[in-house]
Motif scaffolding. Structure first.
Motif, PDB file in Angstrom:
ATOM      1  N   VAL A  12       0.830  -1.207   0.000  1.00 34.59           N
ATOM      2  CA  VAL A  12       0.000   0.000   0.000  1.00 34.59           C
ATOM      3  C   VAL A  12       0.866   1.259   0.000  1.00 34.59           C
ATOM      4  N   GLY A  16       0.403   4.308  -2.746  1.00 32.92           N
ATOM      5  CA  GLY A  16      -0.084   5.619  -2.306  1.00 32.92           C
ATOM      6  C   GLY A  16      -1.603   5.643  -2.230  1.00 32.92           C
ATOM      7  N   GLU A  17      -2.135   6.730  -1.672  1.00 29.61           N
ATOM      8  CA  GLU A  17      -3.580   6.817  -1.428  1.00 29.61           C
ATOM      9  C   GLU A  17      -4.392   6.617  -2.699  1.00 29.61           C
ATOM     10  N   ILE A  20      -4.337   3.054  -4.057  1.00 29.78           N
ATOM     11  CA  ILE A  20      -5.142   2.124  -3.264  1.00 29.78           C
ATOM     12  C   ILE A  20      -6.617   2.292  -3.629  1.00 29.78           C
TER      13      ILE A  20
END
Lengths: 339, 339
Positions: A12, A16-17, A20
């Motif tokens: 994850v 990165g945000e 994901i």
């Protein structure tokens, strides 16, 4: 642990945000959402004048384990399933229908993104399989932690009025819908030294009941329509939850042991194998997310409910819970903070 | 750590679930709740036909630390404050008013119950101080973990329509309400080797901005009424969030450096002390929870907003964010999973 620090599947923190989210969102059903993910808050249409809301968190090594003493590996799919199941159960227990959810994930940086995708798939599968077809996941939050933590908040609406745990009246019949003791027996199997490869089909079914519980989602609204006076879901065990309802309603509960024994049958194989009393699971096993409800003598109880006792007048200042007239200890069951 | 394993103050595992609730609930404002805690789900009256909902999690050692390099001890009060502040900010950013919340706490068993009470006090204080007078905490969940984790879900209503981040139009003015860079500067102070005993008042004010952020709660609905075309809160830094809005709206953003420099003044003392460029905090500092909004040229912008630039037509297929016409890198800011 194989789910972490693999070389081929990204973690994850590598993704990165946004990465994901891009991996998860296609797996989450958002067909009913009237806003796509991306804005500060999700939005949800409301038909009535009230929403009901429930939240629960699943934490690694507390509510699930990556690997159990039995060698069984807990799937992310099952964590996602349970996170949905236990929250829609709370809405069901109010007599309501789940309509929306937000999910907050706290994840270790070295967690494989496959784990997160499997989690999302389990959430979608639960929504589908449990019949929560009006439920849309409308938002969420992603952050970092050292242990995996999944918090789901579910919103719902009660079109037939809210059924609380305070309304049980002397003379009402006590009834349950759904399983009793199956998830508890499954937990005992997972925690045992009986290696998972040796489980037969009936034992595996109990483990499934623990890992992918099936709250009886239509029974909550149906009980509300039928005229249930009080209702709650059984998450910490029948006795512990019954004591809570009896206290909240200021009545005594008297269970009929013969009726309770009918729930033993599907627990027998595990009971014999593990040499444990199946009635302990029926009375104290949590997480089946069945319904405990009380109905006046005059109403017709929906057929999926089994009558297991009667509400009685409270004699003194204390509410009592009994089996065949004998007082039982209501602290038998699950407390997150008991040692 | 002093907050754990003291002999005189009970720990959460000594108190158990009910004991923790009994300690916390008197500190939480529930005056507007139409159901007391105790039922499976909380309930919330809804005036309109839609609710907006937002969730955020604060995790120990990620989002706050018990003790910082500066020696400053993070108060549970501040964790409670921030958990409310960052969620009501999301509702504010939609142009809405927060109406209800549920809180899920995951706590180590050896945590002092004083910590939990202080957390609840901080939540109540934030609700009061930020002017979220319609917000009731209607439910929650308690569970065990090895690290402290606080998840708050806030519900709200938008009485003047939802303002999304997709609506910015070429020709609109870009404006911000609230602080820019203060919380970022405060974080730099906390993370520095400058011991907390040596902080002067203006430095301490920046730390307060980090620990107890103050989203401008009335400005969200006011911007909606005024006719804002797009809005979001600035949680990950002005540049990073502006890039998101520009992309979502398929436009270019052009900031005016002179306007941005007006935000430097209150950051100067910390900037001189830590020898860091204050403009980095203005452009990249997160967690002030101010508002970024765009307004058509024709409308009167509420007075607490400062105009900092203009929305421009997107020339090619990519959305660009510029300062004085020069393209800037939008990845400057905060990503939870960047290393």
């Amino acid at each position: 642990m194989t789910i972490r620090q693999t070389n081929e599947i990204p973690t994850v923190s590598e993704l990165g945000e946004q990465g994901i989210l891009d991996a998860m969102l296609p797996l989450l059903s958002t067909r009913k959402a009237n806003l796509g993910p991306g804005d500060d808050a999700g939005a949800l249409k409301v038909k009535g004048s009230e929403v009901v809301v429930s939240v629960d968190t699943l934490v690694e090594n507390q509510d699930f384990r990556q690997a159990w003493p039995s060698g069984f590996k807990h799937k992310a799919f099952d964590v996602g399933w349970k996170s949905i199941a236990q929250n829609v159960s709370d809405i069901n227990a109010m007599g309501g229908v789940p309509t929306g959810a937000v999910v907050s994930l706290s994840l270790p940086g070295d967690l494989s993104v496959e784990w997160v995708k499997d989690l999302a798939a389990g959430m979608s599968a639960a929504i589908e399989a449990l019949g929560a077809q009006d439920l849309a996941i409308v938002g969420g939050d992603l952050g970092r932690s050292t242990e995996i933590s999944v918090t789901t908040t579910v919103l719902g609406e009660c079109h037939h009025g809210k059924v609380l745990r305070t309304g049980a009246k002397p003379g009402d019949r006590i009834a349950v819908a759904g399983r009793l003791g199956s998830a508890g027996a499954g937990l005992a199997v997972l925690d045992s030294s009986k290696q998972w490869q040796t489980w037969n089909r009936s034992v595996r079914r109990l483990v499934d009941a623990q890992c992918r519980p099936e709250p009886p989602l239509e029974s909550g609204p149906r009980a509300a329509v039928a005229g249930a006076t009080a209702m709650m879901d059984i998450s910490d065990g029948l006795l512990r939850d019954a004591v809570r309802m009896a206290k909240a309603s200021k009545v005594n509960f008297n269970f009929d042991s013969t009726a309770l024994e009918s729930f033993k049958a599907r627990l027998e194989p595990a009971s014999l194998w593990l040499k444990q009393d199946p009635m302990t699971w029926v009375l104290e096993g949590g997480e089946d997310f069945g319904l405990l409800a009380t109905f006046p003598a005059s109403v017709e109880i929906p057929e999926e409910f089994t009558v297991i006792g009667q509400v009685q007048q409270q004699a003194g200042r204390r509410s009592l819970t009994k089996i065949d007239g004998e007082v039982v200890n209501g602290s038998r069951g699950f407390d997150h903070f008991s040692s």
